[in-house]
Design an enzyme around this catalytic site. Structure first.
Site, mmCIF file in Angstrom:
data_model
loop_
_atom_site.group_PDB
_atom_site.id
_atom_site.type_symbol
_atom_site.label_atom_id
_atom_site.label_comp_id
_atom_site.label_asym_id
_atom_site.label_seq_id
_atom_site.Cartn_x
_atom_site.Cartn_y
_atom_site.Cartn_z
ATOM 1 N N LYS A 163 2.760 2.329 -5.192
ATOM 2 C CA LYS A 163 3.614 1.939 -6.316
ATOM 3 C C LYS A 163 2.960 2.241 -7.659
ATOM 4 O O LYS A 163 3.637 2.598 -8.628
ATOM 5 C CB LYS A 163 3.937 0.443 -6.230
ATOM 6 C CG LYS A 163 4.675 0.037 -4.971
ATOM 7 C CD LYS A 163 4.906 -1.463 -4.888
ATOM 8 C CE LYS A 163 3.648 -2.260 -4.644
ATOM 9 N NZ LYS A 163 3.032 -2.025 -3.310
ATOM 10 N N ASP A 181 0.815 -1.224 0.000
ATOM 11 C CA ASP A 181 0.000 0.000 0.000
ATOM 12 C C ASP A 181 0.846 1.270 0.000
ATOM 13 O O ASP A 181 0.394 2.320 0.452
ATOM 14 C CB ASP A 181 -0.949 0.030 1.218
ATOM 15 C CG ASP A 181 -1.718 -1.262 1.392
ATOM 16 O OD1 ASP A 181 -2.330 -1.713 0.402
ATOM 17 O OD2 ASP A 181 -1.699 -1.827 2.500
ATOM 18 N N GLN A 241 2.274 -6.088 -3.530
ATOM 19 C CA GLN A 241 2.601 -6.175 -2.105
ATOM 20 C C GLN A 241 3.973 -5.535 -1.842
ATOM 21 O O GLN A 241 4.312 -4.560 -2.479
ATOM 22 C CB GLN A 241 2.535 -7.622 -1.592
ATOM 23 C CG GLN A 241 1.151 -8.232 -1.596
ATOM 24 C CD GLN A 241 0.792 -8.815 -2.937
ATOM 25 O OE1 GLN A 241 1.573 -9.460 -3.604
ATOM 26 N NE2 GLN A 241 -0.432 -8.599 -3.360
ATOM 27 N N GLY A 267 -3.698 -4.146 -4.822
ATOM 28 C CA GLY A 267 -4.549 -3.058 -5.290
ATOM 29 C C GLY A 267 -3.732 -1.832 -5.621
ATOM 30 O O GLY A 267 -3.021 -1.293 -4.765
#
Length: 487
Positions: A78, A75, A286, A102
């Site tokens: 990126k 989170d 991640q 996400g």
């Protein structure tokens, strides 16, 4: 935003304050202020033009195979950097993970796109997006993303290649994910329940189904029956009936037909592109602290989001990988269970969470928040060999009376801990030493030149560089595409 009531977690100890003026007395009542953005002066515009030239020079100097990886527990933001850099690359590739990653990006009109499987370079015309063999692919989710992009004018035809070696993630994997978490009760991992772990489990025990298997529907039914039967034998509450298999096979016959134009030998595509001197940008999902080997195991993901995952997830040689950019928030967050040494508990963590809108792109879950952990960051830099860092969300720290950096760990008896430990019990009991730096009481979201940042903000950036010994070349000061400072 007023964060005067931020509190450290109970096992943390503050070191002597560095650069600490006497702060003015402030109200303890939370007070969120939305700052207005002033029109840039002619001098600021000149600085912006100069910064644009510097940014182009910096981007063009990146190696032909570069990567953007997370430095914390995910989170970090990126997707935005990948989206910006993608203009200058021919291929953007995902090498691991699945729809649990996400990535939120914005187009030139400011429209928000939340991507999970499709690489973040999709908004840039002319960029080929590769989903590599190391990714686990949930086809309903992939088609939903493609439909959403197409309906908003983003063409996907001929621009997405899905590896024929990638493993398929089925809906039942998601159900199994939830059943496993329920079994663990209070010791649950805190997964996204998107089926990532069970899909990788199928892959590792060698009964998984790959994308190329969709071309052989005569054997697909038998392989899927084996997967369902395996899940039913493991979980009594998993109800497997013949009709379930029939429905799933019929559904995947349709999926196979639709996916066929996207299926490719991406190992060949990647290596042929390297041979032809094409520019390739790898987008990690991640982050390193969630790596199956190097993260806070078992509270980790099921793949390798560190540098090694690039080669195994795309089928390219280590010697061709060049610049790696690590993305790190100006503070630290994590989702789910697991140790978090610099976590801010109580109201302070809540204030930071709402100021930074720290809620998961994939799940909407609130993220745990804390000060920037330099020990963990340095550990990630050592593992990945980052050439530079992207510091994101610096604007969220505006209006803090002071900012703390977790610079070292110690045992309960005061003995120094030299690196980030593997032992979870130690991680939960250690004490953190902090440096305290001055905050800045001004909105920085409209600033586009490093020299225009408040001196306290510059001091914060430069102290991080000094501690981790890696330069910060990119600084995020807002969610928009243009809210980036090139240093």
């Amino acid at each position: 935003m007023n964060f005067s009531s931020l509190q450290l977690r109970s096992n943390a100890v503050a070191s002597p304050t560095l650069c600490s003026p006497r702060w003015q007395q402030r109200s303890s009542t939370p007070n969120f202020v939305v700052c207005s953005v002033k029109s840039p002066s002619s001098e600021s515009l000149r600085f912006a033009e100069s910064a644009a030239k510097d940014s182009l020079s910096r981007i063009n100097s990146l190696s032909h195979v570069s990567g953007v990886l997370g430095c914390q527990w995910g989170d970090e933001g990126k997707g935005k950097l990948v989206d910006i850099l993608a203009h200058h690359f021919d291929i953007v590739a995902r090498c691991q993970g699945g729809a649990n990653a996400g990535h939120t990006i914005y187009n030139s009109e400011g429209k928000k796109f939340a991507l999970h499987l499709v690489p973040s370079g999709i908004l840039n015309e002319g960029t080929l997006c590769v989903i590599g063999n190391g990714v686990v692919v949930h086809l309903p989710g992939l088609f939903e993303e493609i439909d959403g992009l197409e309906s908003n004018g983003v063409s996907c035809k001929g621009r997405i290649s899905v590896s024929d070696r990638a493993h398929l993630l089925f809906d039942f994997h998601q159900e199994v994910d939830g059943l496993r978490e329920a079994e663990l009760a209070k010791s649950f991992i805190g997964t996204t329940k998107r089926g990532i772990g069970p899909a990788y489990s199928s892959k590792v025990i060698r009964n998984g189904i790959r994308v190329c298997d969709l071309r052989h529907m005569d054997t697909f039914r038998q392989k899927l029956d084996h997967l369902f039967s395996d899940a039913a034998s493991r979980f009594p509450s998993f109800n497997y009936e013949p009709q379930m298999l029939k429905n799933e096979v019929e559904k995947y016959k349709r999926f196979a037909e639709r996916l066929e134009p996207f299926i490719a030998d991406t190992v060949h595509i990647m290596n042929e592109s390297i041979a032809n001197n094409k520019k390739i940008l790898v987008e990690g999902g991640q982050a390193t602290m969630l790596d199956i080997d190097f993260g806070t195991y078992p509270f980790v993901t099921s793949s390798s989001p560190s540098a090694g995952g690039i080669c195994t997830g795309l089928g390219i040689a280590p010697r061709v990988v060049g610049d790696l950019i690590g993305v790190v928030k100006a503070y630290t967050t994590r989702v789910g269970s697991g140790p978090f040494p610099t976590e801010i508990l109580g109201q302070g963590g809540d204030l930071l969470r709402f100021a930074g809108q720290e809620f998961g792109t994939t799940t909407g879950r609130p993220r745990r928040c804390g000060w920037l952990d330099i020990v963990a960051l340095k550990y990630c830099c050592q593992i990945n060999g980052f050439s530079s860092l992207n510091l994101t969300k610096l604007d969220v720290l505006s209006d803090l009376p002071e900012i703390q950096l977790g610079v070292s760990y110690k045992h309960a008896d005061g003995t120094p801990i030299k690196s980030f430990p593997a032992d979870l019990r130690l991680l939960e009991q250690l004490k953190v030493e902090y440096e305290v730096l001055p905050g800045w009481k001004s909105d920085i979201s409209s600033i586009r030149s490093y020299s225009d940042l408040p001196k306290a903000a510059q001091l914060y950036v430069e102290r991080i560089e000094e501690l981790v010994e890696v330069p910060i070349h990119y600084i995020g000061v807002g969610p928009g595409r243009d809210a980036l400072i090139f240093k």
